[in-house]
Design an enzyme around this catalytic site. Structure first.
Site, short mmCIF file in Angstrom:
data_model
loop_
_atom_site.label_atom_id
_atom_site.label_comp_id
_atom_site.label_asym_id
_atom_site.label_seq_id
_atom_site.Cartn_x
_atom_site.Cartn_y
_atom_site.Cartn_z
N THR A 1 85.00 32.56 -97.00
CA THR A 1 83.62 32.41 -97.22
C THR A 1 83.30 32.84 -98.67
O THR A 1 82.58 32.23 -99.52
CB THR A 1 82.62 32.93 -96.44
N SER B 1 82.64 36.83 -84.15
CA SER B 1 81.39 37.01 -83.74
C SER B 1 81.28 36.90 -82.17
O SER B 1 81.91 36.02 -81.57
CB SER B 1 80.58 36.34 -84.51
N ASN C 1 77.93 34.36 -89.35
CA ASN C 1 78.53 34.86 -88.33
C ASN C 1 80.07 34.22 -88.27
O ASN C 1 80.42 33.31 -87.69
CB ASN C 1 78.04 34.17 -86.66
N GLU C 2 80.97 35.36 -88.65
CA GLU C 2 82.16 35.16 -89.11
C GLU C 2 82.92 34.94 -87.92
O GLU C 2 82.89 35.72 -86.92
CB GLU C 2 82.80 35.92 -90.15
N PRO C 3 84.57 34.43 -88.08
CA PRO C 3 85.18 34.38 -86.91
C PRO C 3 85.25 35.78 -86.08
O PRO C 3 85.27 36.66 -86.72
CB PRO C 3 86.72 33.85 -87.43
#
Ligand code: F6R
Length: 641
Positions: free
Chosen positions: A190, A175, A171-173
């Site tokens: 990432t 999300s 869940n990347e920025p």
């Protein structure tokens, strides 16, 4: 801090109030091993408790470097303590997409390698998002994954790591708080972090399937682990910052039963650890006072000797003044302590009073070992000090701990093989050329190719050590076995590694040992090399020659010691800076687009120069003398540890 027995259980509601800055319950351990054992203990207790009630235990699992020791311990418990996984159902957080299950980079492969192949979990109880699912059905697939979790009764326990972007799962920025299992585009950071394992950024998948924040939040219990300095900034932001989709892990602040399990390095930026005087009354030891005054000087942008009582009072340090004399005296003490760390004589200054110098004057000629984890850390991290030690007449031995072979690009090997073959064709180099031609992204290097890679790094090292003026007989290559896997993933440290370390130390009987105390190395090789040294010192410390031996730790290419930690600072003139640069240049395969660049795009020699310049500037801004550059060391007292 850090006792093996400390509990990681979340305090009952209302009792958790570490400091006013912290919004997530956290427990700090001396090292990742201790922390991992406690996490494994909590998981095994849960599995047994559920089994005793005839219930299944639903675990959410993570991959990556953080949970590896937890899985190791669970496997040990299964083998030695009869822990059964028959009642365990698992749901993994994520998987790259697209990704074949058999690919050694897949999370499917990882989980079987580290856990599932070694325990008695029924195959049908294992759920890992399927990276082979075609894109056009991925949404439906994700919805079904969610339904499976619900059908199992929801997650009893969710294990997490944290990415430097603040991601949990993938869940990347950006999300959403309520997001469910879905496919997601990976953040650049990432992908950079994964580039090493994939042998280059271009090979890292751009997408993944991940459980959502909403999915994770529904778990009854969440434990997030973070190890190492690389995680310290994101841990602080997550534990102390505002809740924001920019740092998705901050959503965990609203989960009622989450614990962060940290090692000292990952916790080091938390306010209560870093600047405790801002949040609580302190036991003002000498070291804490020193740290606080250096911090105050940096914060105020004022030289130490100009700090006033008001500066102390305004910055949480008033109780220091009430127990001590005045700011003036504390300032002088701090200034002197810093000044006494500076020396142009890292091996000690013969025939002079050494009571205020970092090193002993005697013996005037010392035997010195410089341990270098890879063949180049010696010159990158302490080329200036190395140079001084040699020119001041000490017997300097360079000991390369690993071969560093995985960091050599294939084209370098091809070049060597083609040059050799063009002069005199040999079956060996024919084989090497053939092996390289057949190699795909998923293959390990052949033994023959690995040998050439190691050999290239040896020749480069000799170039540098000869330039520095030491005979080849004082250059040693240990090729520690833990490293020789041909991949990024290394074997655990073994008896043989430690024996090899013991042998070289016993043979040389050094008065000084320099070693990389660099805990932020992304592949952990520096860390393992340091563990090997510590283990060896522990074995050898009862021998009489060790009483004469002092150990100095330098930091590698990635970070520097904080100013207050430095116990020896070796200044460099502009000419010495250039000599150091030249020595680094001998390591040609590590120049111009190295394989494991990381996020910092500067070349190693530039990083080293910038860092040494910065250290000198920090000393200058504290009000000390102004040098072109400085290398920094911390002493490690192995009798005290
Ligand atoms: C892994 C996962 C990721 C990792 C995170 C930290 O399944 O979902 O969130 O936990 O990227 O990775 P490591 O532990 O390798 O630092």
């Amino acid at each position: 801090m850090g006792t093996g027995q400390q509990s990681i259980q979340h305090e009952p509601a209302g009792q958790f109030e570490a400091t006013r800055f912290e919004k997530i319950h956290n427990v700090i351990f001396d090292d990742s091993k201790e922390g991992s054992l406690q996490v494994a203990r909590e998981i095994s207790d849960l599995i047994r408790d559920r089994a005793s009630k005839g219930l299944q235990c639903i675990l959410g699992l993570a991959t990556g470097s953080s949970p590896i020791k937890v899985y190791e311990e669970l496997v040990r418990m299964h083998r030695e303590e009869g822990l059964s996984f028959k009642n365990v159902v698992t749901f993994n957080l994520d998987e790259y997409h697209p990704m074949e299950k058999a690919n050694i980079q897949s999370y499917h492969y990882f989980m079987h390698q580290h856990l599932f192949d070694h325990v008695d979990i029924p195959a049908e109880n294992v759920h890992i998002p399927d990276g082979t699912i075609p894109s056009y059905v991925v949404q439906e697939y994700c919805r079904a994954y969610e339904r499976e979790i619900e059908k199992a009764g929801g997650l009893d326990f969710q294990l997490l790591g944290i990415g430097r972007t603040g991601h949990i799962g993938f869940n990347e920025p950006g999300s959403h708080f309520n997001s469910a299992t879905r496919d997601i585009t990976l953040d650049h950071i990432t992908r950079v972090d994964a580039a090493g394992s994939f042998k280059g950024l271009e090979n890292v998948p751009r997408k993944a399937i991940t459980m959502g924040i909403g999915t994770i939040r529904k778990a009854k219990r969440i434990v997030l682990m973070a190890w190492g300095q690389n995680k310290s900034e994101i841990v602080k932001e997550t534990v102390e910052g505002e809740i924001s989709s920019e740092v998705p892990a901050t959503y965990l602040q609203e989960h009622p039963n989450t614990t962060f399990v940290l090692d000292k390095e990952a916790a080091q930026n938390l306010t209560r650890i870093d600047t405790p005087w801002l949040v609580q009354s302190c036991d003002w030891t000498k070291d804490l006072t020193h740290k606080a005054v250096v911090w105050l000087s940096q914060r105020k942008g004022k030289p130490i000797l100009q700090l006033t009582d008001k500066d102390y009072n305004d910055n949480g340090m008033s109780d220091l003044l009430s127990t001590e004399e005045s700011s003036y005296e504390i300032n002088i003490r701090t200034f002197n302590r810093l000044q006494h760390t500076i020396t142009g004589w890292p091996g000690g200054k013969p025939g002079s009073d050494d009571s205020n110098r970092p090193e002993r004057a005697e013996p005037a000629k010392k035997r010195v070992i410089i341990f270098s984890p890879h063949p180049d850390d010696d010159v990158i991290s302490m080329g200036g000090t190395f140079d001084r030690l040699v020119s001041q007449g000490h017997e300097v031995h360079i000991v390369y701990q690993t071969s560093g072979n995985i960091a050599v690009a294939d084209h370098e090997v091809l070049k060597v093989a083609e040059v050799a073959n063009s002069i005199q064709p040999t079956a060996y180099f024919e084989q090497v050329i053939q092996d390289l031609g057949n190699k795909t992204d998923m293959d390990f290097d052949s033994e023959a190719v690995r040998k050439v890679k190691g050999s290239i790094r040896r020749s480069e090292s000799y170039g540098a050590t000869r330039y520095m003026g030491i005979p080849d007989s004082q250059v040693h290559f240990l090729d520690l076995p833990f490293y020789e896997t041909g991949t990024i993933k290394k074997n655990p440290l073994g008896e043989q590694d430690i024996q090899i370390m013991n042998d070289i130390i016993e043979k040389i009987k050094p008065h000084q040992i320099y070693a990389a105390g660099d805990l932020a190395d992304p592949h952990g090789t520096h860390r393992v090399c340091l563990e090997a040294l510590f283990a060896s010192l522990d074995v050898l410390k009862s021998k009489p020659f060790m009483e004469e031996c002092w150990v100095w730790l330098y930091r590698g290419a990635w970070h520097e010691w904080d100013t207050h930690e430095i116990e020896m600072a070796v200044p460099m003139s502009p000419e010495q800076v250039l000599r150091k640069r030249k020595a680094i240049f001998f390591h040609q395969t590590q120049k111009d687009g190295v394989m494991f660049q990381g996020e910092d795009l500067r070349e190693f020699w530039v990083r080293a120069e910038d860092r040494n310049k910065e250290t000198a500037q920090r000393y200058q801004s504290l009000g000390l003398a102004s040098y072109a550059a400085m290398e920094a060391f911390v002493r490690y007292d192995f009798y005290k540890k």
